[in-house]
Design a protein around this motif. Structure first.
Motif, PDB file in Angstrom:
ATOM      1  N   PHE A  87      43.894 -53.942  60.484  1.00  0.00           N
ATOM      2  CA  PHE A  87      45.101 -53.477  59.801  1.00  0.00           C
ATOM      3  C   PHE A  87      46.113 -52.917  60.804  1.00  0.00           C
ATOM      4  N   LYS A  88      45.629 -52.183  61.821  1.00  0.00           N
ATOM      5  CA  LYS A  88      46.516 -51.630  62.842  1.00  0.00           C
ATOM      6  C   LYS A  88      47.180 -52.737  63.650  1.00  0.00           C
ATOM      7  N   ARG A  89      46.408 -53.790  63.980  1.00  0.00           N
ATOM      8  CA  ARG A  89      46.974 -54.902  64.737  1.00  0.00           C
ATOM      9  C   ARG A  89      48.055 -55.606  63.918  1.00  0.00           C
ATOM     10  N   LYS A  90      47.713 -55.805  62.667  1.00  0.00           N
ATOM     11  CA  LYS A  90      48.672 -56.485  61.786  1.00  0.00           C
ATOM     12  C   LYS A  90      49.927 -55.624  61.615  1.00  0.00           C
ATOM     13  N   THR A  91      49.764 -54.344  61.460  1.00  0.00           N
ATOM     14  CA  THR A  91      50.894 -53.432  61.316  1.00  0.00           C
ATOM     15  C   THR A  91      51.721 -53.417  62.598  1.00  0.00           C
ATOM     16  N   ASN A  92      51.064 -53.379  63.738  1.00  0.00           N
ATOM     17  CA  ASN A  92      51.779 -53.390  65.006  1.00  0.00           C
ATOM     18  C   ASN A  92      52.581 -54.676  65.172  1.00  0.00           C
ATOM     19  N   ARG A  93      52.006 -55.798  64.765  1.00  0.00           N
ATOM     20  CA  ARG A  93      52.726 -57.071  64.841  1.00  0.00           C
ATOM     21  C   ARG A  93      53.944 -57.064  63.924  1.00  0.00           C
ATOM     22  N   PHE A  94      53.740 -56.497  62.748  1.00  0.00           N
ATOM     23  CA  PHE A  94      54.847 -56.427  61.785  1.00  0.00           C
ATOM     24  C   PHE A  94      55.972 -55.525  62.314  1.00  0.00           C
ATOM     25  N   ILE A  95      55.606 -54.406  62.886  1.00  0.00           N
ATOM     26  CA  ILE A  95      56.607 -53.492  63.452  1.00  0.00           C
ATOM     27  C   ILE A  95      57.315 -54.158  64.623  1.00  0.00           C
ATOM     28  N   LEU A  96      56.576 -54.876  65.453  1.00  0.00           N
ATOM     29  CA  LEU A  96      57.173 -55.609  66.562  1.00  0.00           C
ATOM     30  C   LEU A  96      58.140 -56.667  66.045  1.00  0.00           C
ATOM     31  N   PHE A  97      57.725 -57.379  64.991  1.00  0.00           N
ATOM     32  CA  PHE A  97      58.598 -58.389  64.384  1.00  0.00           C
ATOM     33  C   PHE A  97      59.871 -57.751  63.840  1.00  0.00           C
ATOM     34  N   LEU A  98      59.741 -56.628  63.131  1.00  0.00           N
ATOM     35  CA  LEU A  98      60.914 -55.945  62.583  1.00  0.00           C
ATOM     36  C   LEU A  98      61.847 -55.448  63.678  1.00  0.00           C
ATOM     37  N   SER A  99      61.285 -54.922  64.747  1.00  0.00           N
ATOM     38  CA  SER A  99      62.136 -54.424  65.832  1.00  0.00           C
ATOM     39  C   SER A  99      62.862 -55.581  66.514  1.00  0.00           C
ATOM     40  N   LEU A 100      62.189 -56.714  66.724  1.00  0.00           N
ATOM     41  CA  LEU A 100      62.858 -57.885  67.310  1.00  0.00           C
ATOM     42  C   LEU A 100      63.924 -58.430  66.364  1.00  0.00           C
ATOM     43  N   PHE A 101      63.623 -58.422  65.066  1.00  0.00           N
ATOM     44  CA  PHE A 101      64.597 -58.886  64.086  1.00  0.00           C
ATOM     45  C   PHE A 101      65.825 -57.980  64.069  1.00  0.00           C
ATOM     46  N   ALA A 102      65.589 -56.675  64.141  1.00  0.00           N
ATOM     47  CA  ALA A 102      66.704 -55.721  64.142  1.00  0.00           C
ATOM     48  C   ALA A 102      67.552 -55.897  65.392  1.00  0.00           C
ATOM     49  N   LEU A 103      66.925 -56.110  66.543  1.00  0.00           N
ATOM     50  CA  LEU A 103      67.673 -56.334  67.774  1.00  0.00           C
ATOM     51  C   LEU A 103      68.484 -57.627  67.689  1.00  0.00           C
ATOM     52  N   SER A 104      67.874 -58.644  67.119  1.00  0.00           N
ATOM     53  CA  SER A 104      68.566 -59.924  66.959  1.00  0.00           C
ATOM     54  C   SER A 104      69.747 -59.780  66.001  1.00  0.00           C
ATOM     55  N   LEU A 105      69.533 -59.069  64.910  1.00  0.00           N
ATOM     56  CA  LEU A 105      70.600 -58.850  63.938  1.00  0.00           C
ATOM     57  C   LEU A 105      71.722 -58.031  64.558  1.00  0.00           C
ATOM     58  N   HIS A 106      71.379 -57.028  65.339  1.00  0.00           N
ATOM     59  CA  HIS A 106      72.374 -56.197  66.012  1.00  0.00           C
ATOM     60  C   HIS A 106      73.202 -57.046  66.977  1.00  0.00           C
ATOM     61  N   ALA A 107      72.551 -57.941  67.692  1.00  0.00           N
ATOM     62  CA  ALA A 107      73.262 -58.811  68.635  1.00  0.00           C
ATOM     63  C   ALA A 107      74.210 -59.749  67.889  1.00  0.00           C
ATOM     64  N   LYS A 108      73.775 -60.247  66.736  1.00  0.00           N
ATOM     65  CA  LYS A 108      74.624 -61.152  65.950  1.00  0.00           C
ATOM     66  C   LYS A 108      75.849 -60.413  65.410  1.00  0.00           C
ATOM     67  N   ILE A 109      75.636 -59.215  64.907  1.00  0.00           N
ATOM     68  CA  ILE A 109      76.754 -58.434  64.378  1.00  0.00           C
ATOM     69  C   ILE A 109      77.728 -58.084  65.500  1.00  0.00           C
ATOM     70  N   LYS A 110      77.197 -57.728  66.661  1.00  0.00           N
ATOM     71  CA  LYS A 110      78.043 -57.417  67.804  1.00  0.00           C
ATOM     72  C   LYS A 110      78.877 -58.635  68.193  1.00  0.00           C
ATOM     73  N   LYS A 111      78.281 -59.814  68.184  1.00  0.00           N
ATOM     74  CA  LYS A 111      78.991 -61.043  68.521  1.00  0.00           C
ATOM     75  C   LYS A 111      80.060 -61.359  67.465  1.00  0.00           C
ATOM     76  N   MET A 112      79.743 -61.126  66.186  1.00  0.00           N
ATOM     77  CA  MET A 112      80.723 -61.364  65.124  1.00  0.00           C
ATOM     78  C   MET A 112      81.920 -60.431  65.263  1.00  0.00           C
ATOM     79  N   ILE A 113      81.676 -59.174  65.557  1.00  0.00           N
ATOM     80  CA  ILE A 113      82.765 -58.214  65.727  1.00  0.00           C
ATOM     81  C   ILE A 113      83.612 -58.598  66.931  1.00  0.00           C
ATOM     82  N   GLU A 114      82.972 -59.010  68.009  1.00  0.00           N
ATOM     83  CA  GLU A 114      83.702 -59.441  69.203  1.00  0.00           C
ATOM     84  C   GLU A 114      84.586 -60.646  68.897  1.00  0.00           C
ATOM     85  N   THR A 115      84.043 -61.622  68.179  1.00  0.00           N
ATOM     86  CA  THR A 115      84.817 -62.810  67.805  1.00  0.00           C
ATOM     87  C   THR A 115      85.982 -62.444  66.889  1.00  0.00           C
TER      88      THR A 115
END
Length: 95
Positions: free
Chosen positions: A4-32
């Protein structure tokens, strides 16, 4: 529990990567968006240069009947030519 801890850690890692990706996309949209607004502002300023720098601050009339060169060639507005032609036809039909 370890699974369960491994699965939770993977999920948290996925969410953090998704949030970073989303932040980068929003930053690019604002720049454009800001770049496009800057281009539009420059275009509007360049279009207004004639109005800003002229003494009167107005464009000359773009109507055909106000153009001296076209008056010399006896070229009139389409509406005026149409009304003259209708008047001529009505005079012909009366006779």
């Amino acid at each position: 529990m370890l699974y369960f801890k491994r699965k939770t850690n993977r999920f948290i890692l996925f969410l953090s990567l998704f949030a970073l990706s989303l932040h980068a996309k929003i930053k690019k949209m604002i720049e454009t968006f800001l770049i496009s607004m800057l281009i539009i502002a420059i275009a509007v300023i360049l279009l207004c240069v004639k109005i800003i720098l002229r003494k009167n601050g107005k464009f000359s009339s773009q109507h055909i009947s106000d153009n001296a060169a076209l008056k010399k060639q006896n070229i009139h507005c389409v509406l005026k030519q149409d009304s003259e032609e209708r008047l001529m036809r009505s005079k012909r039909s009366i006779k």
